[in-house]
Design a protein around this motif. Structure first.
Motif, mmCIF file in Angstrom:
data_model
loop_
_atom_site.group_PDB
_atom_site.id
_atom_site.type_symbol
_atom_site.label_atom_id
_atom_site.label_comp_id
_atom_site.label_asym_id
_atom_site.label_seq_id
_atom_site.Cartn_x
_atom_site.Cartn_y
_atom_site.Cartn_z
ATOM 1 N N UNK A 374 1.367 1.317 -16.197
ATOM 2 C CA UNK A 374 1.048 2.740 -16.339
ATOM 3 C C UNK A 374 1.380 3.566 -15.105
ATOM 4 N N UNK A 375 1.392 2.941 -13.927
ATOM 5 C CA UNK A 375 1.657 3.686 -12.689
ATOM 6 C C UNK A 375 2.990 3.314 -12.059
ATOM 7 N N UNK A 376 3.802 2.524 -12.783
ATOM 8 C CA UNK A 376 5.132 2.131 -12.295
ATOM 9 C C UNK A 376 5.093 1.492 -10.909
ATOM 10 N N UNK A 377 4.098 0.644 -10.699
ATOM 11 C CA UNK A 377 3.954 -0.004 -9.406
ATOM 12 C C UNK A 377 5.162 -0.885 -9.098
ATOM 13 N N UNK A 378 5.622 -0.858 -7.861
ATOM 14 C CA UNK A 378 6.735 -1.685 -7.417
ATOM 15 C C UNK A 378 6.228 -3.060 -6.989
ATOM 16 N N UNK A 379 7.086 -4.056 -7.106
ATOM 17 C CA UNK A 379 6.704 -5.424 -6.764
ATOM 18 C C UNK A 379 6.253 -5.547 -5.313
ATOM 19 N N UNK A 380 6.863 -4.773 -4.421
ATOM 20 C CA UNK A 380 6.521 -4.861 -2.995
ATOM 21 C C UNK A 380 5.062 -4.496 -2.728
ATOM 22 N N UNK A 381 4.456 -3.732 -3.637
ATOM 23 C CA UNK A 381 3.064 -3.308 -3.462
ATOM 24 C C UNK A 381 2.078 -4.351 -3.961
ATOM 25 N N UNK A 382 2.566 -5.378 -4.614
ATOM 26 C CA UNK A 382 1.707 -6.345 -5.285
ATOM 27 C C UNK A 382 0.781 -7.122 -4.339
ATOM 28 N N UNK A 383 1.276 -7.670 -3.213
ATOM 29 C CA UNK A 383 0.372 -8.459 -2.358
ATOM 30 C C UNK A 383 -0.847 -7.686 -1.869
ATOM 31 N N UNK A 384 -0.651 -6.448 -1.462
ATOM 32 C CA UNK A 384 -1.775 -5.670 -0.928
ATOM 33 C C UNK A 384 -2.820 -5.399 -2.006
ATOM 34 N N UNK A 385 -2.368 -5.009 -3.191
ATOM 35 C CA UNK A 385 -3.312 -4.742 -4.283
ATOM 36 C C UNK A 385 -4.013 -6.018 -4.711
ATOM 37 N N UNK A 386 -3.251 -7.100 -4.791
ATOM 38 C CA UNK A 386 -3.823 -8.397 -5.166
ATOM 39 C C UNK A 386 -4.939 -8.791 -4.200
ATOM 40 N N UNK A 387 -4.645 -8.734 -2.923
ATOM 41 C CA UNK A 387 -5.618 -9.175 -1.917
ATOM 42 C C UNK A 387 -6.866 -8.305 -1.916
ATOM 43 N N UNK A 388 -6.699 -7.012 -2.154
ATOM 44 C CA UNK A 388 -7.869 -6.125 -2.170
ATOM 45 C C UNK A 388 -8.764 -6.440 -3.360
ATOM 46 N N UNK A 389 -8.168 -6.776 -4.496
ATOM 47 C CA UNK A 389 -8.970 -7.102 -5.672
ATOM 48 C C UNK A 389 -9.591 -8.495 -5.558
ATOM 49 N N UNK A 390 -8.913 -9.429 -4.892
ATOM 50 C CA UNK A 390 -9.529 -10.728 -4.616
ATOM 51 C C UNK A 390 -10.780 -10.547 -3.757
ATOM 52 N N UNK A 391 -10.693 -9.674 -2.773
ATOM 53 C CA UNK A 391 -11.846 -9.382 -1.924
ATOM 54 C C UNK A 391 -12.952 -8.730 -2.744
ATOM 55 N N UNK A 392 -12.575 -7.801 -3.602
ATOM 56 C CA UNK A 392 -13.548 -7.070 -4.413
ATOM 57 C C UNK A 392 -14.291 -7.982 -5.385
ATOM 58 N N UNK A 393 -13.577 -8.851 -6.072
ATOM 59 C CA UNK A 393 -14.193 -9.635 -7.138
ATOM 60 C C UNK A 393 -14.654 -11.024 -6.721
#
Length: 499
Positions: A374-393
């Motif tokens: 939905x937000x057209x996220x680029x692959x390069x942004x994936x590690x940062x978002x992944x790690x933040x959600x791992x921390x969150x959950x």
């Protein structure tokens, strides 16, 4: 003299050809994942992409469309299975006709190349290598989902989810996941505190691959898998693929953690049992296939988690390891093995996660998928978002991308929308086990002896034999007594088992 179902019969003949082609395509994919020479990768990518495009052309041909339309006039003469087969075929045709062969070829080529790149990137912890391949896959998936969204008048996310879990919507998944998000973190903490006082002995001795394979094959036999119609091999990521009469399973081996390999085998064998026990009469028709991945995952997870981690099966496993494989010592006692397979602790790798924290792994992936789409996220942004959600959950952050956003094969393979099926499948597995034990009280005592007879009978009679002849809600009702996924029932199960 023409039959009153002449057009429908011709449609079945065409569908059988397409099914045969798909079956061969799956074996080509299995071969690529288990034994393809390194310098054969580029040509295999092209071959798989071409094969996929040919199947797409056959499935969306004018001939198929005309036969579907003509068969509608013969509905009054069709039996219930044939009516379901026609409806299933029309739905698939409508969702695929808006995708050109060129677009399908691009998706196939992008996903094949990405999957091969993923194997090297993960092995070397080199996410930068994977970025261009992933972006190509994401672009192809978004293009297909957008075309289908316009054609079918529903959101792109719902289009992707429906392709893996027919009839399910993103809002329904969010409702289920919101219940889990509200209750699992506190429940996890209570279980961790309770288990802190328990003495657990780690498995210290390495177990070679040959021994692990032998154990896995023995367990597959006890579970009822027919090795004359299937086989077990090794791959980077465990999977089950193939047709009803040729089921290929894989696992991966770690000499320092045989439980991971074994439960990978149990999980994939659950998938394989579903495939092997689908209705044989309709093996070459869409109606004879599995009804989406939520039900498929329910079949793997009822074996892995509901049966595999129960005390009764652990008692059998301890006896098997001692009697057949001479594993001795307190670390292989039934009590210690049970503690090991029910240990709850936030971890990085989804496939090795306990059943309490596992849904959190899926929730974070589902939320990232929505961002990608939905937000057209680029692959390069994936590690940062992944790690933040791992921390969150889960309260932890992986030190490497191989243990983080590169751990799964799904996104490199273009399978966006698949992940929710795991947790819906886990909940359905619990619902199924409750229903099965309500009918067959002897299931626990049988598992204690390594027998899956009554459990398999219940699943065959109430789910597997129906193939795709029912709508998802109707199959769920028939097999569990409920027409919707019940997250609170799953929470109650976890509380009873772990607290």
């Amino acid at each position: 003299m023409a039959s009153k179902t002449d057009n429908y019969q011709r449609l079945e003949q065409e569908l059988a050809k397409i099914t045969h082609m798909r079956n061969i395509g799956m074996i080509a994919h299995w071969d690529a994942a288990t034994g393809l020479p390194k310098e054969s990768v580029a040509s295999r990518n092209e071959e798989i992409a071409t094969f996929s495009a040919v199947i797409h052309e056959m499935s969306t041909s004018g001939k198929i469309g005309q036969l579907i339309d003509a068969s509608q006039d013969e509905v009054d003469y069709l039996d219930e299975w044939q009516k379901s087969n026609l409806a299933f075929t029309k739905k698939s045709y409508d969702s695929q006709i808006c995708i050109s062969s060129d677009i399908q070829h691009e998706f196939s080529l992008a996903s094949s190349a990405s999957e091969f790149a993923w194997r090297q990137a993960r092995a070397n912890n080199d996410f930068k290598l994977l970025i261009p391949y992933l972006d190509r896959v994401f672009n192809a998936v978004r293009k297909i989902a957008d075309l289908q969204s316009q054609k079918l008048k529903k959101s792109s996310m719902d289009v992707l989810i429906d392709s893996f879990d027919p009839g399910r919507t993103s809002s329904e998944i969010s409702d289920v996941f919101n219940v889990l998000k509200a209750q699992l973190p506190a429940l996890t903490e209570k279980i961790i505190q309770k288990q802190k006082g328990e003495k657990v002995i780690a498995l210290s001795k390495p177990i070679d691959e040959a021994s692990q394979r032998a154990i896995g094959l023995k367990i597959m036999e006890t579970m009822g898998f027919n090795m004359d119609r299937g086989r077990l091999d090794k791959s980077v990521h465990p999977f089950c693929i193939g047709s009803n009469d040729d089921v290929r399973l894989t696992t991966r081996y770690d000499e320092n953690n045989f439980i991971s390999s074994l439960f990978g085998v149990i999980h994939e064998t659950g998938h394989g049992l579903y495939q092997q026990n689908l209705p044989a009469k309709y093996r070459n028709q869409p109606v004879g296939g599995p009804l989406g991945m939520a039900f498929h995952e329910s079949q793997s997870l009822i074996m892995e988690m509901q049966a595999g981690t129960c005390q009764q099966f652990t008692q059998f496993l301890a006896k098997l390891l001692k009697d057949d494989f001479a594993f001795s010592g307190p670390e292989y006692s039934e009590e210690n093995l049970y503690k090991l397979v029910t240990r709850v602790k936030p971890s990085f790798i989804r496939v090795d996660a306990d059943e309490v924290t596992y849904p959190l792994h899926i929730i974070l992936r589902f939320e990232i998928e929505k961002t990608i789409l939905e937000d057209n996220m680029k692959a390069a942004e994936l590690p940062e978002l992944w790690n933040s959600k791992m921390q969150q959950y889960l309260g932890i952050v992986p030190k490497t991308d191989s243990d983080g956003c590169m751990q799964d094969i799904h996104w490199p393979s273009g399978w966006l929308g698949y992940f929710p099926s795991y947790t819906n499948g886990a909940i359905i597995a619990n619902m199924l086990m409750r229903a099965a034990k309500g009918k067959y009280s002897e299931i626990d005592s049988e598992l204690n002896k390594g027998s899956f007879q009554s459990l398999n009978k219940y699943l065959n009679d109430n789910l597997r034999q129906y193939g795709s002849s029912k709508l998802s809600a109707d199959l769920l009702k028939a097999s569990t007594g409920h027409d919707s996924v019940q997250p609170n029932m799953f929470i109650d199960y976890l509380q009873d088992k772990y607290l």
